[in-house]
Design a protein around this motif. Sequence first.
Motif, PDB file in Angstrom:
ATOM      1  N   GLY A   1       0.832  -1.167   0.015  1.00 56.05           N
ATOM      2  CA  GLY A   1      -0.023  -0.100  -0.038  1.00 56.05           C
ATOM      3  C   GLY A   1       0.850   1.172   0.095  1.00 56.05           C
ATOM      4  O   GLY A   1       1.888   1.437   0.598  1.00 56.05           O
TER       5      GLY A   1
ATOM      6  N   ASP B   1      -6.325  -7.525  -3.372  1.00 59.62           N
ATOM      7  CA  ASP B   1      -5.734  -6.228  -2.561  1.00 59.62           C
ATOM      8  C   ASP B   1      -4.610  -6.727  -1.845  1.00 59.62           C
ATOM      9  O   ASP B   1      -4.172  -6.246  -0.927  1.00 59.62           O
ATOM     10  CB  ASP B   1      -6.714  -5.789  -1.518  1.00 59.62           C
ATOM     11  CG  ASP B   1      -8.136  -5.230  -1.893  1.00 59.62           C
ATOM     12  OD1 ASP B   1      -7.809  -4.436  -3.102  1.00 59.62           O
ATOM     13  OD2 ASP B   1      -9.179  -5.486  -1.661  1.00 59.62           O
TER      14      ASP B   1
ATOM     15  N   GLU C   1      -2.362  -4.193   0.105  1.00 56.50           N
ATOM     16  CA  GLU C   1      -2.865  -3.771   1.788  1.00 56.50           C
ATOM     17  C   GLU C   1      -2.530  -4.962   2.602  1.00 56.50           C
ATOM     18  O   GLU C   1      -2.183  -4.595   3.700  1.00 56.50           O
ATOM     19  CB  GLU C   1      -4.375  -3.600   1.430  1.00 56.50           C
ATOM     20  CG  GLU C   1      -4.625  -2.400   0.626  1.00 56.50           C
ATOM     21  CD  GLU C   1      -6.167  -2.175   0.474  1.00 56.50           C
ATOM     22  OE1 GLU C   1      -6.981  -2.775   1.210  1.00 56.50           O
ATOM     23  OE2 GLU C   1      -6.555  -1.375  -0.316  1.00 56.50           O
TER      24      GLU C   1
ATOM     25  N   GLU D   1       1.086  -4.511   3.391  1.00 52.48           N
ATOM     26  CA  GLU D   1       1.105  -3.350   4.332  1.00 52.48           C
ATOM     27  C   GLU D   1       0.897  -3.922   5.755  1.00 52.48           C
ATOM     28  O   GLU D   1       1.419  -3.315   6.786  1.00 52.48           O
ATOM     29  CB  GLU D   1       0.458  -2.407   3.802  1.00 52.48           C
ATOM     30  CG  GLU D   1       0.397  -1.044   4.701  1.00 52.48           C
ATOM     31  CD  GLU D   1       1.758  -0.440   4.385  1.00 52.48           C
ATOM     32  OE1 GLU D   1       2.517   0.336   5.199  1.00 52.48           O
ATOM     33  OE2 GLU D   1       2.510  -0.788   3.290  1.00 52.48           O
TER      34      GLU D   1
END
Length: 232
Positions: free
Chosen positions: A104, A175, A178, A181
């Motif tokens: 991210g 994703d 993310e 992250e």
Amino acid sequence: MLKDWNSLPTCMKNKETENYYNKLKQKRVALGVKRFCDVILALCLTVCLSPIMLVLAVWIKLDSRGPVFFRQERVTQYGKIYRIFKFRTMVADADKKGPLVTRGQDSRITKVGNKLRKCRLDELPQLFNVLAGDMSFVGTRPEVKKYVDCYSAEMMATLLLPAGITSRTSIVYKDEDEILEKYSSTTDKTTDEIYVEYVLPEKMKYNLQYLEQFSLLGDLKVMIDTVLAVIR
């Protein structure tokens, strides 16, 4: 699409991979139909989407310095090294300025690149890879050799079929940046280490399940679900 077992690379000849090989061997006809459908669909989409790809190419060129396409060596069926086609979504030479996977708010991602990634439009040029026979519409997403070298014996089974543009794994991990992250906030490991130790093994569970349950109807469902996921 499926070589004789004795013709496989030595690194793939293990008991774990053989189990998946025997299951796919029983579906040779379906695998042949899969390749035929890949070529026909890729040809149709390339023609229909060429105006859109031209617009995206100009947009990328106006947004930042660098080539329109991002080309990187990846690993596909039987461990073959090929160069994947994608629209460039990061600054020029991004792979030399950080890890091979992104997380991210990666500063290397361009403004246009961020938008393309959200809609998965950066994947469109992979239609050329499908036509070349290096990829399929559905299959394990191709990794760079650095990560393939970390595969377990069972993970090597994913190299029995061509790499894919999409998969059930791609939908679940849409994703991924993310997810990386989140892991990085709880450990001092590098992004590459996090990917290999935590993310890759989980993704492989879905990829191996795909090999076990392969069917043309299953591929069609994955493609439909991918479109729906992008729209959502």
